[in-house]
Design a protein around this motif. Structure first.
Motif, PDB file in Angstrom:
ATOM      1  N   ILE A  86       0.751  -1.160   0.077  1.00 35.89           N
ATOM      2  CA  ILE A  86       0.088   0.026  -0.041  1.00 35.89           C
ATOM      3  C   ILE A  86       0.703   1.132  -0.005  1.00 35.89           C
ATOM      4  N   ARG A  87       0.333   2.441  -0.326  1.00 33.51           N
ATOM      5  CA  ARG A  87       1.117   3.516  -0.544  1.00 33.51           C
ATOM      6  C   ARG A  87       0.300   4.662   0.665  1.00 33.51           C
ATOM      7  N   LYS A  88       1.046   5.017   1.631  1.00 31.89           N
ATOM      8  CA  LYS A  88       0.750   5.914   2.723  1.00 31.89           C
ATOM      9  C   LYS A  88      -0.019   7.058   2.021  1.00 31.89           C
ATOM     10  N   ASN A  89      -1.357   7.327   2.558  1.00 29.65           N
ATOM     11  CA  ASN A  89      -2.113   8.296   2.081  1.00 29.65           C
ATOM     12  C   ASN A  89      -1.455   9.628   2.368  1.00 29.65           C
ATOM     13  N   GLY A  90      -1.298  10.594   1.212  1.00 29.76           N
ATOM     14  CA  GLY A  90      -0.662  11.809   1.409  1.00 29.76           C
ATOM     15  C   GLY A  90       0.672  11.795   0.981  1.00 29.76           C
ATOM     16  N   THR A  91       1.272  10.760   0.514  1.00 28.29           N
ATOM     17  CA  THR A  91       2.622  10.860   0.169  1.00 28.29           C
ATOM     18  C   THR A  91       2.874  10.164  -1.132  1.00 28.29           C
ATOM     19  N   LYS A  92       3.846  10.294  -1.737  1.00 29.65           N
ATOM     20  CA  LYS A  92       4.187   9.880  -3.233  1.00 29.65           C
ATOM     21  C   LYS A  92       5.030   8.656  -3.315  1.00 29.65           C
ATOM     22  N   ASP A  93       5.575   8.550  -2.332  1.00 25.58           N
ATOM     23  CA  ASP A  93       6.755   7.455  -2.432  1.00 25.58           C
ATOM     24  C   ASP A  93       6.961   6.598  -0.941  1.00 25.58           C
ATOM     25  N   MET A  94       6.106   6.761  -0.206  1.00 21.07           N
ATOM     26  CA  MET A  94       6.036   5.821   1.060  1.00 21.07           C
ATOM     27  C   MET A  94       5.417   4.690   1.081  1.00 21.07           C
ATOM     28  N   TYR A  95       5.717   3.322   0.943  1.00 20.97           N
ATOM     29  CA  TYR A  95       4.977   2.278   0.625  1.00 20.97           C
ATOM     30  C   TYR A  95       5.234   1.330   1.891  1.00 20.97           C
ATOM     31  N   TYR A  96       4.234   0.636   2.186  1.00 23.86           N
ATOM     32  CA  TYR A  96       4.192  -0.258   3.334  1.00 23.86           C
ATOM     33  C   TYR A  96       4.059  -1.667   2.838  1.00 23.86           C
ATOM     34  N   VAL A  97       4.743  -2.799   3.025  1.00 24.25           N
ATOM     35  CA  VAL A  97       4.483  -4.240   2.990  1.00 24.25           C
ATOM     36  C   VAL A  97       3.511  -4.645   3.882  1.00 24.25           C
ATOM     37  N   ILE A  98       2.381  -5.017   3.854  1.00 21.85           N
ATOM     38  CA  ILE A  98       1.444  -5.591   4.897  1.00 21.85           C
ATOM     39  C   ILE A  98       1.261  -6.976   4.769  1.00 21.85           C
ATOM     40  N   ASP A  99       1.995  -7.978   3.657  1.00 24.51           N
ATOM     41  CA  ASP A  99       1.423  -9.244   3.855  1.00 24.51           C
ATOM     42  C   ASP A  99       2.432  -9.707   2.654  1.00 24.51           C
ATOM     43  N   ILE A 100       2.844 -11.046   2.835  1.00 22.78           N
ATOM     44  CA  ILE A 100       3.402 -11.667   1.643  1.00 22.78           C
ATOM     45  C   ILE A 100       3.104 -13.311   1.834  1.00 22.78           C
ATOM     46  N   ASN A 101       2.484 -13.884   0.485  1.00 23.61           N
ATOM     47  CA  ASN A 101       1.849 -14.981   0.752  1.00 23.61           C
ATOM     48  C   ASN A 101       2.661 -15.817  -0.351  1.00 23.61           C
ATOM     49  N   TYR A 102       2.635 -17.233   0.202  1.00 21.36           N
ATOM     50  CA  TYR A 102       3.433 -18.096  -0.869  1.00 21.36           C
ATOM     51  C   TYR A 102       2.492 -18.714  -1.706  1.00 21.36           C
ATOM     52  N   PHE A 103       2.664 -19.080  -3.314  1.00 19.03           N
ATOM     53  CA  PHE A 103       1.861 -19.717  -4.096  1.00 19.03           C
ATOM     54  C   PHE A 103       0.390 -19.056  -4.038  1.00 19.03           C
ATOM     55  N   PRO A 104       0.386 -17.619  -4.470  1.00 19.72           N
ATOM     56  CA  PRO A 104      -0.901 -16.986  -4.207  1.00 19.72           C
ATOM     57  C   PRO A 104      -1.817 -17.319  -5.413  1.00 19.72           C
ATOM     58  N   GLY A 105      -2.932 -16.789  -5.409  1.00 17.58           N
ATOM     59  CA  GLY A 105      -4.075 -16.901  -6.451  1.00 17.58           C
ATOM     60  C   GLY A 105      -3.609 -16.319  -7.866  1.00 17.58           C
ATOM     61  N   TYR A 106      -2.759 -17.358  -8.463  1.00 18.35           N
ATOM     62  CA  TYR A 106      -2.166 -16.762  -9.674  1.00 18.35           C
ATOM     63  C   TYR A 106      -3.321 -16.782 -10.961  1.00 18.35           C
TER      64      TYR A 106
END
Length: 344
Positions: free
Chosen positions: A300-320
């Motif tokens: 996700i990108r923090k609202n009000g910013t242009k270049d601050m990103y947050y990784v909130i989850d990582i999933n193995y073998f996702p729903g390709y």
């Protein structure tokens, strides 16, 4: 895009032109790749779609189900084992098989997948990365693990300095529907109603848009998804309690869905994904740290910013199956992977 640089693919639409191209692929396929798969029924239905199976066969790739009632050593031979099953017994089966058949490619090693079974450890990997910030800054939300006693939550949250609202996630990711149940808590005390162990993450306002970054080997594909709306200070004064998340990763939340509310669709379509160079570096570093070839990152990108990103989850073998053009990307990945291993 690719991890070592951007890549563009020209994909054909359904119809005569694609059939002619596939016919050429049949005659020119120099390698026959046998992929033994061990997947849940749900994963088989979403991933092994008829179109995908046809394309794979035309390219010389055959998918063969692994019989879990028989010893794996009695099956095959396989060039690749593709799996997504939980449990120590199954992991040991793979480890034992790989010891006897080192030439077989396993997607992916069970010990590597284990890193993503725990939501605390998965994000700590991201926090430990030292990425250049030329194209943006990559962070993780402030988080707290509650291992057992839910009555301790108010004190623990206060000590950690976390602010509501808080995203609540089960600590363990085991592939079950329950492990994907997410909640949003507007006060500390209501959290005692939920089951432990859990992870509490500070909610980051992000304009209601989630970027699902799919990684298949060196290929990267970004898909926009509708997410939770921002929470205002006014909301915090009016709302209390704990509320269940909608499944924001659902394909129905895609900008490509024609039934989506037009105002929401506009937000999704106009949301600019993270810069490709940033995603390439992030995906490459996670690949090396995790030892995985098949995973996705929720960004996700923090609202009000242009270049601050947050990784909130990582999933193995996702729903390709929800990833556009996954059939071509995945079959090319398998062919290139086997060919590169043969060269070694």
């Amino acid at each position: 895009m690719k991890l070592n640089g951007p890549i563009s693919h020209s994909y054909l639409d359904d119809g005569k032109e694609e059939e002619e191209t596939q016919a050429k692929e049949v005659s020119s396929a120099a390698v026959r790749v046998v992929v033994g798969y061990a997947l849940t029924s749900k994963k088989k239905k979403s991933f092994l779609k008829p179109k995908f199976i046809r394309l794979a066969r035309n390219k010389g790739i055959e998918f063969v189900p692994i019989d879990l009632k028989r010893p794996l050593s009695e099956q095959g031979p396989f060039d690749v084992i593709l799996h997504k099953l939980a449990g120590k017994d199954w992991s040991q089966v793979i480890v034992d098989y790989k010891r006897v058949h080192p030439e077989v490619i396993v997607l992916d090693p069970p010990d590597a997948i284990q890193h993503l079974r725990n939501r605390q450890s998965m994000l700590e990997v991201v926090a430990d990365l030292e990425l250049p910030d030329h194209y943006g800054k990559v962070c993780i939300p402030r988080q707290l693990v509650i291992p057992k006693d839910p009555t301790s939550i108010p004190d623990e949250v206060a000590k950690a300095g976390l602010r509501v609202p808080l995203v609540v996630k089960p600590l363990v990711v085991d592939g079950s529907a329950k492990s994907h149940e997410l909640f949003l808590a507007y006060d500390h005390f209501s959290l005692s109603e939920l089951e432990t162990p859990m992870v509490l993450q500070e909610f980051v306002n992000h304009g209601g848009v989630l970027f699902k970054v799919f990684i298949v080997g060196e290929s990267i594909k970004v898909v926009r998804r509708f997410s939770l709306p921002d929470v205002t200070n006014c909301d915090l004064t009016k709302i209390s309690g704990v509320f269940r998340f909608p499944r924001v990763s659902s394909a129905a939340a895609s900008a490509d869905n024609v039934d989506l509310d037009p105002s929401i669709a506009v937000i999704l379509i106009t949301a600019e994904p993270p810069p490709p160079p940033l995603l390439e570096v992030l995906a490459r570093e996670l690949h090396h740290r995790l030892g995985l070839r098949l995973f996705n990152i929720d960004v996700i990108r923090k609202n009000g910013t242009k270049d601050m990103y947050y990784v909130i989850d990582i999933n193995y073998f996702p729903g390709y199956g929800k990833m556009p053009e996954y059939e071509h990307i995945f079959t090319d990945f398998l062919l290139n992977l086997v060919q590169s291993e043969h060269k070694k």
